[in-house]
Write a protein that holds these residues in place. Structure first.
Motif, PDB file in Angstrom:
ATOM      1  N   PRO A 234      25.978  13.171  10.420  1.00 25.18           N
ATOM      2  CA  PRO A 234      27.193  12.865  10.750  1.00 25.18           C
ATOM      3  C   PRO A 234      27.357  11.635  10.717  1.00 25.18           C
ATOM      4  CG  PRO A 234      26.050  14.447  12.150  1.00 25.18           C
ATOM      5  CD  PRO A 234      24.840  14.081  11.380  1.00 25.18           C
TER       6      PRO A 234
ATOM      7  N   THR B 185      25.361  28.369  10.560  1.00 23.70           N
ATOM      8  CA  THR B 185      25.810  27.284  11.071  1.00 23.70           C
ATOM      9  C   THR B 185      26.304  26.189   9.938  1.00 23.70           C
ATOM     10  OG1 THR B 185      23.650  26.313  11.433  1.00 23.70           O
ATOM     11  CG2 THR B 185      24.818  27.530  13.283  1.00 23.70           C
TER      12      THR B 185
ATOM     13  N   GLN C  27      28.719  23.007   8.385  1.00 24.82           N
ATOM     14  CA  GLN C  27      29.360  21.449   8.525  1.00 24.82           C
ATOM     15  C   GLN C  27      30.305  21.352   7.630  1.00 24.82           C
ATOM     16  OE1 GLN C  27      25.357  19.563   9.209  1.00 24.82           O
ATOM     17  NE2 GLN C  27      27.017  17.835   9.763  1.00 24.82           N
TER      18      GLN C  27
ATOM     19  N   TYR D 149      33.179  18.080   5.992  1.00 23.61           N
ATOM     20  CA  TYR D 149      33.663  16.914   5.740  1.00 23.61           C
ATOM     21  C   TYR D 149      35.061  16.576   5.502  1.00 23.61           C
ATOM     22  CZ  TYR D 149      33.062  11.776   6.119  1.00 23.61           C
ATOM     23  OH  TYR D 149      33.161  10.376   6.424  1.00 23.61           O
TER      24      TYR D 149
ATOM     25  N   TRP E 199      32.940  14.772  10.088  1.00 24.98           N
ATOM     26  CA  TRP E 199      32.220  15.962  10.194  1.00 24.98           C
ATOM     27  C   TRP E 199      32.868  17.080  11.166  1.00 24.98           C
ATOM     28  CZ3 TRP E 199      29.262  17.405   6.313  1.00 24.98           C
ATOM     29  CH2 TRP E 199      28.270  16.523   5.652  1.00 24.98           C
TER      30      TRP E 199
ATOM     31  N   ARG F 285      31.970  20.825  12.636  1.00 24.90           N
ATOM     32  CA  ARG F 285      30.816  21.780  12.691  1.00 24.90           C
ATOM     33  C   ARG F 285      31.596  23.167  13.268  1.00 24.90           C
ATOM     34  NH1 ARG F 285      27.637  19.510  17.568  1.00 24.90           N
ATOM     35  NH2 ARG F 285      29.971  19.287  18.167  1.00 24.90           N
TER      36      ARG F 285
ATOM     37  N   GLU G 182      32.690  25.002  16.505  1.00 23.59           N
ATOM     38  CA  GLU G 182      31.679  24.664  17.646  1.00 23.59           C
ATOM     39  C   GLU G 182      32.555  24.133  18.829  1.00 23.59           C
ATOM     40  OE1 GLU G 182      27.775  22.082  18.296  1.00 23.59           O
ATOM     41  OE2 GLU G 182      27.950  23.429  16.451  1.00 23.59           O
TER      42      GLU G 182
ATOM     43  N   GLU H 160      37.313  20.685  16.747  1.00 19.35           N
ATOM     44  CA  GLU H 160      36.774  21.081  15.191  1.00 19.35           C
ATOM     45  C   GLU H 160      37.378  21.742  14.482  1.00 19.35           C
ATOM     46  OE1 GLU H 160      32.293  19.539  15.213  1.00 19.35           O
ATOM     47  OE2 GLU H 160      32.537  20.631  17.116  1.00 19.35           O
TER      48      GLU H 160
ATOM     49  N   ASP I 177      25.765  24.416   4.426  1.00 20.23           N
ATOM     50  CA  ASP I 177      24.920  25.299   5.333  1.00 20.23           C
ATOM     51  C   ASP I 177      24.187  24.266   6.054  1.00 20.23           C
ATOM     52  OD1 ASP I 177      23.639  27.305   6.392  1.00 20.23           O
ATOM     53  OD2 ASP I 177      21.869  26.745   4.814  1.00 20.23           O
ATOM     54  N   THR I 178      23.906  24.139   7.366  1.00 24.01           N
ATOM     55  CA  THR I 178      23.031  23.079   8.188  1.00 24.01           C
ATOM     56  C   THR I 178      21.881  23.344   7.929  1.00 24.01           C
ATOM     57  OG1 THR I 178      24.964  23.213   9.824  1.00 24.01           O
ATOM     58  CG2 THR I 178      22.877  22.357  10.401  1.00 24.01           C
TER      59      THR I 178
END
Length: 573
Positions: A12, A121, A123, A125, A136, A138, A156, A160, A173-174
């Motif tokens: 992040p 999970t 992310q 941007y 970022w 999530r 999340e 967000e 993909d985290t």
């Protein structure tokens, strides 16, 4: 760009070089994009709605000090699929490719990756107005929505939710750090729920075939499981089988479905290939959908009905496991078993395995499938014959888990109709609450469900065989138990308040008696106390009415206190 098509560190604290900020000619931020090649940027069609206009692509992650590199860009020919609604009112498309006037360094680019989507999970941007330098977001992937193969994301935190300026952001993909899709939009529904939506890599490739060159990962469907020109020419279709397959791909509540497609049954085999092809995000092309226009209703599954379709014939369980692991984005771990690798991830997938009994080692494959089932993966298993492997699979993957599932439902229904119902009745007898919906009809339904699912004395198999509405009753029981628990909590709060008011009435009565010794009675005060006392003893007790009565009594007692103190002061002097 890394050799394996990965991306820059997804911290992040760092802006990815592939994240592009897109501005209109008037300088306003239109959205975001993904730098797929030195001269191509992927974005949403609605971000660049004016196809004749030029835009400015800004590369925030490559900024040197306060200078952000920027390049003029425009829609790349026909690489534009507008946001549209299909015949069912579901959104479709909304992807576009921009061409840059001058190329960017290759190391700033990234690739798209084909991965199973559910329970990942991720992310993103983006460049919302409040953070137009980039920020970022999530989220968690819930699952597919609509017929286009789009995917629903849940932020999340409420802050967000994808906002204006985020459309076109890359979804990373985290777990693997790979870009797996494109943010389409965000919304808040009438109940206040927050959702964002993503177009996965395969849906993007279907709409924009040019993007395939910048997409990695094997396609979801093995070659031998795809519809053939002969299937289409001969119009081979087993209608009832096609409807059952479509129901399963549309999540009919069965976690595991086992079907027979004998090697010599050309019609059934073609029906299976057709369903797998139509349910795949990448293969469900307009041509494949158009040719089903006249087919019977309920035989055309939506895109995204499965995540992987494997032809098991001749393959070992290890090879099939590695295919699944690749699709789930599981890291290589020579020291860990496949079961351990699957058990360590929350990601799931909807898996089709054709020819389970034709695998090189069917018993080992069944062990792998049991592990997948236990982790919540959905399985469509196709056998060629009714043999020992088929019977074992039917018992271990369907019959026994179904029996355990029914037993859990019976246990939940017994709790609902027993202790929970008794507790609720006791509270509702004690106090009354405005706005609490009666649950009598739901409890009658729960008793009926309990009678249907409870094993009958002397019966074998745990309660009369498979029940197609099991998932619906599980949902009903979960919701009813939650409502009953919430109602009990509400009534407990009111009962505590009633007890508190009872204590206040007693305390003020003692205070009044101490203050009026030797004085004449206050009939109004006595009447107020009697009224509050009677309301407290009523069953069910109307706590709101008690509050008003006790407040009136307390006010009367307190209003007499100054006069009593004044007379007492005069006598003392």
């Amino acid at each position: 760009m890394r050799a394996d098509g990965g991306v820059d560190d997804g911290s992040p604290l760092k802006t990815p070089c592939w994240a592009v900020r897109i501005r209109r000619q008037d300088g306003r931020i239109a959205g975001a994009g993904i730098l797929l090649s030195p001269d191509r940027v992927l974005t949403c069609a609605h971000v660049v709605e004016d196809r004749t206009a030029s835009f400015t692509a800004e590369f925030v992650g490559a900024a040197l000090g306060s200078t952000v590199p920027s390049v003029t860009a425009w829609v790349d020919g026909d690489a534009y699929v507008p946001n549209a609604l299909d015949a069912d009112g579901d959104p479709s498309g909304d992807v576009a490719l921009l061409k840059l006037e001058h190329p960017r360094p290759a190391e700033e680019t990234t690739l798209l990756h084909r991965l199973s989507a559910p329970n990942r999970t991720v992310q993103m941007y983006g460049f919302p107005y409040e953070h137009n330098g980039g920020i970022w977001f999530r989220a968690a992937v819930v699952g597919r929505c609509g017929r286009d193969g789009q995917v629903q994301l849940v932020p999340e935190t409420p802050g967000e939710l994808a906002a204006p300026g985020c459309s076109g952001s890359g979804v990373m993909d985290t777990q693997t750090g790979k870009v797996i899709g494109l943010v389409l939009s965000g919304m808040t529904d009438q109940q206040g729920n927050l959702f964002s939506f993503m177009s996965p890599a395969e849906t993007i490739v279907r709409h924009l075939p040019l993007v395939r060159r910048w997409t990695r990962g094997r396609t979801a469907v093995d070659d031998r499981l795809r519809s053939t020109s002969e299937d289409v020419a001969e119009a081979l279709l087993d209608e009832s089988f096609a409807q059952r397959l479509t129901d399963w791909f549309q999540h009919d509540g069965q976690q595991v479905k086992i079907s027979l497609v004998p090697a010599g049954d050309a019609v059934r085999a073609a029906t299976l290939r057709r369903a797998i092809t139509l349910a795949d995000r990448e293969l469900r092309t307009p041509a494949s959908v158009d040719r089903t226009f006249l087919d019977p209703p309920g035989t055309v599954p939506s895109a995204g009905g499965h995540d992987l379709a494997v032809d098991a014939a001749g393959l070992t369980s290890v090879a099939i496991g590695e295919r699944i692991a690749e699709r789930m984005g599981l890291r290589q771990d020579p020291a860990g078993s496949m079961a351990e690798r699957i058990g360590a991830t929350d990601a799931t997938l909807t898996l089709v395995v054709v020819g389970v009994d034709e695998a090189a080692d069917p018993p080992a494959l069944l062990d792998l499938l049991k592990t997948l089932r236990a982790k919540g993966n959905r399985l469509l298993l196709i056998f060629r014959a009714v043999d020992a492997t088929y019977r074992r699979a039917l018992y271990e993957l369907v019959v026994e888990p179904e029996r355990a599932r029914r037993a859990r439902l019976v246990e939940r229904l017994e709790k609902i109709t027993g202790p929970l119902a008794q507790a609720l009745h006791a509270r509702m007898t004690a106090v009354r609450a405005e706005g609490v919906r009666p649950l009598d009809a739901d409890l009658v339904r729960a008793h009926a469900a309990l009678a249907a699912f409870r094993p009958r004395q002397g019966a074998h198999g745990g309660g009369g065989g498979p029940h197609t509405d099991l998932a619906r009753y599980e949902w009903f029981a979960e919701r009813l138990a939650a409502r009953m628990t919430e109602t009990i909590h509400t009534l407990d709060t009111l009962r505590d308040r009633r007890d508190e008011l009872d204590g206040r009435l007693r305390g003020y009565h003692v205070m009044h008696l101490d203050a009026v010794r030797g004085e004449e009675e206050d009939l109004t005060l006595d009447a107020l106390r009697l009224r509050a006392h009677e309301l407290l003893r009523n069953r069910p007790c109307d706590v709101r009415a008690v509050e008003a009565a006790v407040e009136a009594y307390m006010h009367r007692v307190e209003s007499r206190a100054p006069r009593r103190q004044g007379r007492g002061g005069a006598c003392a002097s």
